[in-house]
Design a protein around this motif. Structure first.
Motif, PDB file in Angstrom:
ATOM      1  N   ALA A 133      -4.486  -1.799   6.730  1.00 55.04           N
ATOM      2  CA  ALA A 133      -4.734  -1.295   8.083  1.00 55.04           C
ATOM      3  C   ALA A 133      -5.784  -0.196   7.969  1.00 55.04           C
ATOM      4  CB  ALA A 133      -3.444  -0.760   8.666  1.00 55.04           C
ATOM      5  N   SER A 134      -6.330   0.196   9.102  1.00 58.68           N
ATOM      6  CA  SER A 134      -7.386   1.199   9.079  1.00 58.68           C
ATOM      7  C   SER A 134      -6.802   2.587   8.807  1.00 58.68           C
ATOM      8  CB  SER A 134      -8.120   1.194  10.412  1.00 58.68           C
ATOM      9  OG  SER A 134      -8.714   2.440  10.626  1.00 58.68           O
ATOM     10  N   ALA A 135      -7.380   3.261   7.823  1.00 61.60           N
ATOM     11  CA  ALA A 135      -6.889   4.595   7.479  1.00 61.60           C
ATOM     12  C   ALA A 135      -7.144   5.573   8.623  1.00 61.60           C
ATOM     13  CB  ALA A 135      -7.552   5.089   6.203  1.00 61.60           C
ATOM     14  N   ASP A 136      -8.165   5.283   9.432  1.00 63.71           N
ATOM     15  CA  ASP A 136      -8.465   6.138  10.594  1.00 63.71           C
ATOM     16  C   ASP A 136      -7.311   6.156  11.592  1.00 63.71           C
ATOM     17  OD1 ASP A 136     -10.868   6.824   9.702  1.00 63.71           O
ATOM     18  OD2 ASP A 136     -12.033   5.492  11.014  1.00 63.71           O
ATOM     19  N   ASP A 137      -6.605   5.019  11.671  1.00 64.21           N
ATOM     20  CA  ASP A 137      -5.526   4.914  12.650  1.00 64.21           C
ATOM     21  C   ASP A 137      -4.235   5.566  12.179  1.00 64.21           C
ATOM     22  OD1 ASP A 137      -7.066   3.620  14.444  1.00 64.21           O
ATOM     23  OD2 ASP A 137      -6.416   1.600  13.921  1.00 64.21           O
TER      24      ASP A 137
ATOM     25  N   PRO B 163     -10.865   0.193   1.173  1.00 60.64           N
ATOM     26  CA  PRO B 163      -9.972   0.557   2.277  1.00 60.64           C
ATOM     27  C   PRO B 163      -9.560  -0.639   3.141  1.00 60.64           C
ATOM     28  CG  PRO B 163     -11.761   2.123   2.115  1.00 60.64           C
ATOM     29  CD  PRO B 163     -12.082   1.006   1.167  1.00 60.64           C
ATOM     30  N   SER B 164     -10.225  -1.775   3.011  1.00 62.12           N
ATOM     31  CA  SER B 164      -9.851  -2.890   3.876  1.00 62.12           C
ATOM     32  C   SER B 164      -9.008  -3.957   3.176  1.00 62.12           C
ATOM     33  CB  SER B 164     -11.104  -3.546   4.468  1.00 62.12           C
ATOM     34  OG  SER B 164     -11.906  -4.005   3.428  1.00 62.12           O
TER      35      SER B 164
ATOM     36  N   GLY C 266      -9.595   6.848  -4.083  1.00 62.50           N
ATOM     37  CA  GLY C 266      -9.775   6.128  -2.813  1.00 62.50           C
ATOM     38  C   GLY C 266      -8.524   6.165  -1.963  1.00 62.50           C
ATOM     39  N   VAL C 267      -8.636   5.518  -0.809  1.00 58.34           N
ATOM     40  CA  VAL C 267      -7.548   5.534   0.164  1.00 58.34           C
ATOM     41  C   VAL C 267      -7.275   4.115   0.633  1.00 58.34           C
ATOM     42  CG1 VAL C 267      -6.818   6.458   2.401  1.00 58.34           C
ATOM     43  CG2 VAL C 267      -8.361   7.786   0.980  1.00 58.34           C
ATOM     44  N   ALA C 268      -6.025   3.785   0.879  1.00 54.68           N
ATOM     45  CA  ALA C 268      -5.697   2.478   1.484  1.00 54.68           C
ATOM     46  C   ALA C 268      -4.404   2.609   2.269  1.00 54.68           C
ATOM     47  CB  ALA C 268      -5.547   1.414   0.403  1.00 54.68           C
ATOM     48  N   VAL C 269      -4.293   1.845   3.351  1.00 57.83           N
ATOM     49  CA  VAL C 269      -3.075   1.845   4.152  1.00 57.83           C
ATOM     50  C   VAL C 269      -2.462   0.447   4.065  1.00 57.83           C
ATOM     51  CG1 VAL C 269      -2.126   2.139   6.465  1.00 57.83           C
ATOM     52  CG2 VAL C 269      -3.972   3.618   5.702  1.00 57.83           C
TER      53      VAL C 269
ATOM     54  N   ILE D  61       2.141   2.287   4.773  1.00 56.88           N
ATOM     55  CA  ILE D  61       2.183   3.448   3.873  1.00 56.88           C
ATOM     56  C   ILE D  61       0.751   3.825   3.519  1.00 56.88           C
ATOM     57  CG2 ILE D  61       2.894   4.255   1.594  1.00 56.88           C
ATOM     58  CD1 ILE D  61       5.219   2.368   1.683  1.00 56.88           C
ATOM     59  N   LEU D  62       0.495   5.122   3.544  1.00 59.79           N
ATOM     60  CA  LEU D  62      -0.839   5.609   3.169  1.00 59.79           C
ATOM     61  C   LEU D  62      -0.863   5.900   1.674  1.00 59.79           C
ATOM     62  CD1 LEU D  62      -3.664   6.849   4.006  1.00 59.79           C
ATOM     63  CD2 LEU D  62      -2.440   9.003   4.313  1.00 59.79           C
TER      64      LEU D  62
END
Lengths: 370, 373
Positions: free
Chosen positions: A109-113, A92-93, A65-68, A33-34
Motif C-alpha cells: 500500500a502507499s506509505a503516504d496513506d 515501496p510498491s 527503505g520503507v514499505a507498507v 504494517i509499516l
C-alpha cells in the motif's frame, strides 16, 4: 529496501503487532504494517488510530527503505514457513520475500496513506515495575463503562493524590479503585483517562517479570515502553466524575465470608435469575448470608445459605450477580469483606489481606422488588 | 489542482470558509445545504484539507486562498485516507458491522473517484444509531495535537430523529480541535435544535457552462453532448453524470423499453407493462429510469425542433427515437407532457410510494399524448 532476519524473530514481532491491527476498518490502510528498514535496525509499526504499536529491533539491513504490507497476509505466510533466514527485498510498491525454496511477492500500500504515528510532548516520564502495572490494570479495567453517553467513564482514570497513585474505573454500577504508593508519579499536573484497549494489551506482551516498563505521559497521549515494543495510546477527554463522593466513608455493617463459597453460591443461584437484570437477593442475619432469586419467566427459585461473620443489623439487598462474580475474581485471599450501610447505598468489597485504601471495589445495590 | 480551486462554482461558500479560517473564526459546526451533486462533499473535503494543511497557500495580501494539496496531510485527505476525517454516511440495511464497513468503503471509493456523484441505493438508506454512537466514542478520544479532526455527517436528514437527538450535545459543544460538518438537501428536514446549533451555508445549483466544462474535462463527451447534459441537470453535476448514457446499462435498456411502451401502446397496456417492469423496492433504480426518460425526451425535443443531430444524447437509439417523435403531433400537448414529467421528477425525490406514483405518471402522460396525437 533489503533486509534479512530469521523466521522466528519476525513472526514473534508480527504476532505482537497484530494485536493492534484492526481486522476490518473504515480506513483500509490500517490493516497494513509499516516496515522501515533503518541502519541495522528494522522498525515495524501498526495503528488503529487510538493505539499505535512500534517494534524496533536489530536486523541485518543491506538497503534502507520503507514499505507498507498487508498484515494478515504477511503473517499467514511467515507463520507457515519452516525456521529459516528470510530476505525482504523490494520497492515501496512491491516487496519480494525470499525464502529457502522460493519467493513470495506482495504488492504494498502507499506509505503516504499510512497514518502519521503520534508525536509526543513529554510532560513526565517514569518507570514502573511490570508486575505492579499489570496487577493495577487487571484490577481496574474490568469496571470500565461501554456507554458512549458518558465517554469519560469509558476509560481508566490514572491519578495521583499525595504519594499514592490510583487507577479507578467505574460504569456507575460498580467501581474499582487500586492505589499504590509511588513517589515517582508525583507532579503529574492533571488526572488522565486512558482507554482500556491499550491497558488490556499490555499484560499480553510476554516479558521478564522483573522488567520495568517506561511510561511517558504526554499531553494527548501516553506511551508504554516495553523494551523492543512501544505502545502509544491517545487519551480520553476529561473531566472524570468525582468518584470519591460515592465511596461511603462509614459503614455500620460488616460481613466477612469465604470468597469461594460466596462466588459459588452466587454463580449457581444466578442461573435462575432474570436474564436482563441478573438480580439476586442478599439477606444477612445472625451470621448467615442467604442468597436467593425467583424467576417468574422460568417459574423457578433458588436459595443458598452460607455461614459468615456479621456485625450489624439484619439487612436485605439486591445485586447484579454478574457484577458480584466479576468483583470476587479480583479479590485476593480466601475471605472477602463486604461493608454495608443501607439497602440503597454502595457496598464496599475488599480483601482482609489488602487494606481497602489499596484496593477496593464498590457495588451499587439494585432496588428489590417487594 | 488545489482543493478549493478544484471546486466548481459555490463561490460564496468558499469565500465564507476561507475568510473565517483567516480570521480564526471557523464555526464548530457547519450545515451545508443544497441540492444533491452540487459540491457539498467536495467543499467538506477541501475544508478538511484547509484546516490541516501544513503549507496553505496565501495571496499577496497574506490572505489564505487554498490548501496546498501537496503536503502529507492534504494528500491523505484528498485520498480519503486521513485518520482524523470521520465520515458518517447513510447505508442500506446491513447484517453485520463488517458488511457496513464494506458498504461504507465502496461509497468512499465512489466519492474518491467522483466527488460529485450522487449516492443511490436499492433500499432506503439511513445513518444508524450505531454510527452515531461510534462517532461519539471516537470524538471523546483526544485529537492529536496540530490536527483538526473533522466529523462529517453526510445527508444528515437520513438519520433517525432519535439518533440525531443523541448527537445534540456533541454538535453543540464539539471537543477541542474538532469541526463538525453536516449536509442536507433542505435544512428544514433536520431537527430545529440541530439547525440552530450550526452555521448554515447554502449551496447553489451550478451554472450549465461550468458543468459542461467539468463534464468535458472528465468524460469522453463532445461539447454538444456535455452542453445538453448540463442543461438537463438542473445545476447538479451529479445528476449530469447520472444522465451520461451508459449504452451497456441494463437499467437504461429497461428504461427505454418502458418509454417505448408509454408512447406507442394504449393506456391500459402501458400501465400494465410499466408496472411489471418497474421495481418498486428499488428507489435508486427508479430514479435512474426517470433520468433516462428525461434524456430520451431531450433527444425527442432535439429531433423535432433541433437542427443538429450532434446534440443527441442517445445516439445508439436515434432511429427508434425518431419513430417515437412522430407520435407527438401537437406541440401544445407535447409541451404539457414535458412540463408534467419535469414536475413529477422533482417531486419524486421526496418520499413517495414508487408504484402508485409511477402509475399516476403514466396515466397523466398518456392523457397529454392523446391530446397530442
Amino acid at each position: 529496501m533489503k533486509f534479512n532476519l530469521s523466521k522466528s524473530k519476525l513472526s514473534g514481532y508480527l504476532q505482537s503487532i497484530l494485536q493492534i491491527v484492526p481486522t476490518k476498518s473504515t480506513l483500509p490502510i490500517l490493516s497494513n504494517i509499516l516496515f522501515e528498514a533503518l541502519d541495522n535496525k528494522l522498525k515495524i509499526s501498526a495503528t488503529d488510530l487510538e493505539v499505535s504499536i512500534t517494534a524496533t529491533f536489530e536486523c541485518n539491513v543491506t538497503k534502507k527503505g520503507v514499505a507498507v504490507l498487508p498484515a494478515r497476509i504477511l503473517f499467514d505466510i511467515i507463520k507457515e514457513l519452516p525456521e529459516s533466514e528470510i530476505t525482504f527485498e523490494g520497492t515501496p510498491s512491491r516487496v519480494e520475500i525470499k525464502v529457502p525454496h522460493g519467493s513470495y511477492k506482495i504488492a504494498c500500500a502507499s506509505a503516504d496513506d499510512f497514518p502519521k504515528l503520534p508525536t509526543v510532548n513529554i510532560k513526565k516520564q517514569i518507570s514502573l515495575d511490570r508486575d505492579h502495572l499489570v496487577t493495577m490494570i487487571k484490577k481496574s479495567t474490568f469496571a470500565c463503562s461501554t456507554d458512549e453517553t458518558r465517554p469519560a467513564l469509558n476509560g481508566v482514570l490514572w491519578s495521583t493524590s499525595g504519594d499514592r497513585m490510583n487507577m479507578v474505573a467505574t460504569d456507575g454500577h460498580r467501581l474499582a479503585k487500586i492505589s499504590v504508593e509511588n513517589k515517582k508519579l508525583q507532579g503529574i499536573a492533571e488526572d488522565i483517562i486512558i482507554p482500556p484497549k491499550v491497558l488490556n494489551v499490555i499484560p499480553k506482551f510476554a516479558g521478564e517479570s522483573d522488567e520495568e516498563i517506561g511510561i511517558i505521559f504526554g499531553e494527548h497521549n501516553i506511551i508504554f515502553n516495553l523494551g523492543d515494543i512501544i505502545l502509544t495510546s491517545r487519551l480520553i477527554e476529561g473531566p472524570y466524575p468525582n468518584y470519591e463522593q460515592v465511596i461511603p466513608a462509614e459503614s455500620n455493617k460488616k460481613l466477612i465470608i469465604s470468597k469461594e463459597e460466596l462466588a459459588g453460591a452466587v454463580r449457581r443461584v444466578s442461573i435462575l435469575s432474570n436474564s436482563l437484570t441478573h438480580q439476586v437477593r442478599f439477606a444477612v442475619k445472625n451470621n448467615t448470608l442467604t442468597i436467593s432469586t425467583t424467576n417468574a419467566d422460568v417459574g423457578g427459585e433458588g436459595k443458598e445459605a452460607i455461614p459468615c461473620d456479621y456485625i450489624g443489623d439484619a439487612i436485605e439487598l439486591g445485586y447484579n450477580a454478574l457484577y458480584v462474580s466479576d468483583i470476587l475474581t479480583k479479590i485476593e485471599g480466601e475471605e472477602v469483606i463486604i461493608e454495608l450501610s443501607s439497602a440503597v447505598a454502595a457496598g464496599i468489597v475488599y480483601s482482609p489481606s489488602i487494606p481497602k485504601e489499596e484496593f477496593l471495589c464498590l457495588i451499587m445495590p439494585l432496588r428489590l422488588a417487594e | 489542482m488545489t482543493p478549493f480551486k478544484n471546486i466548481i462554482g459555490q463561490e460564496t461558500a468558499k469565500k465564507i470558509l476561507l475568510r473565517s479560517y483567516d480570521k480564526n473564526r471557523l464555526a464548530s459546526t457547519y450545515l451545508f445545504y443544497g441540492p444533491d451533486g452540487v459540491g457539498k462533499w467536495a467543499v467538506a473535503i477541501a475544508l478538511t484539507a484547509l484546516v490541516n494543511c501544513l503549507e496553505s497557500l496565501k495571496d499577496s495580501d497574506g490572505k489564505t486562498t487554498d490548501a496546498c494539496g501537496e503536503c502529507a496531510n492534504c494528500r491523505q485527505i484528498l485520498n480519503l485516507t486521513f485518520g482524523e476525517f470521520y465520515p458518517a454516511i447513510p447505508l442500506p440495511p446491513h447484517k453485520s458491522d463488517s458488511e457496513a464497513i464494506e458498504l461504507l468503503n465502496e461509497i468512499i471509493q465512489q466519492k474518491k473517484k467522483e466527488p460529485y456523484s450522487i449516492l443511490s441505493s436499492k433500499r432506503q438508506t439511513t445513518i444508524s444509531i450505531k454510527t452515531a454512537r461510534d462517532i461519539k466514542r471516537k470524538a471523546a478520544i483526544m485529537a492529536p495535537p496540530d490536527t483538526t479532526r473533522v466529523i462529517f455527517f453526510y445527508q444528515m436528514e437520513k438519520m433517525l430523529t432519535s439518533s440525531a437527538d443523541s448527537l445534540l450535545k456533541l454538535i453543540e459543544e464539539p471537543p477541542p480541535n474538532t469541526i463538525i460538518i453536516l449536509t442536507a438537501r433542505d435544512p428544514d428536514n433536520l431537527l430545529a435544535t440541530i439547525q440552530s446549533r450550526s452555521q448554515k451555508i447554502a449551496f447553489k445549483p451550478i451554472k450549465p457552462e461550468r458543468i459542461e466544462e467539468y463534464l468535458i474535462g472528465r468524460f469522453d463527451l463532445t461539447e454538444k453532448q456535455a452542453g445538453l447534459l448540463a442543461r438537463l441537470s438542473e445545476g447538479s453535476i451529479g445528476r449530469a453524470i447520472n444522465l451520461i448514457g451508459d449504452d451497456e446499462s441494463p437499467v437504461r435498456q429497461v428504461a427505454f423499453l418502458m418509454f417505448k411502451t408509454l408512447i406507442q401502446k394504449d393506456t391500459p397496456s402501458a400501465v400494465a407493462t410499466i408496472n411489471d417492469l418497474i421495481n418498486p423496492r428499488n428507489r435508486g433504480e427508479t430514479e435512474q429510469v426517470l433520468l433516462n426518460w428525461q434524456s430520451f425526451l431531450a433527444d425527442i425535443i432535439q429531433i423535432k425542433f433541433g437542427k443538429d443531430s450532434k446534440n443527441i444524447i442517445n445516439l445508439d437509439l436515434f432511429s427508434e427515437l425518431e419513430i417515437l417523435s412522430t407520435k407527438f403531433a401537437d406541440s401544445n400537448g407535447f409541451s404539457k407532457f414535458v412540463a408534467h414529467f419535469d414536475e413529477f421528477n422533482s417531486s419524486f425525490r421526496l418520499n413517495v410510494h414508487i408504484r402508485p406514483a409511477i402509475t399516476a405518471l403514466v396515466f397523466n402522460l398518456r392523457k397529454y399524448l392523446n391530446q397530442s396525437s
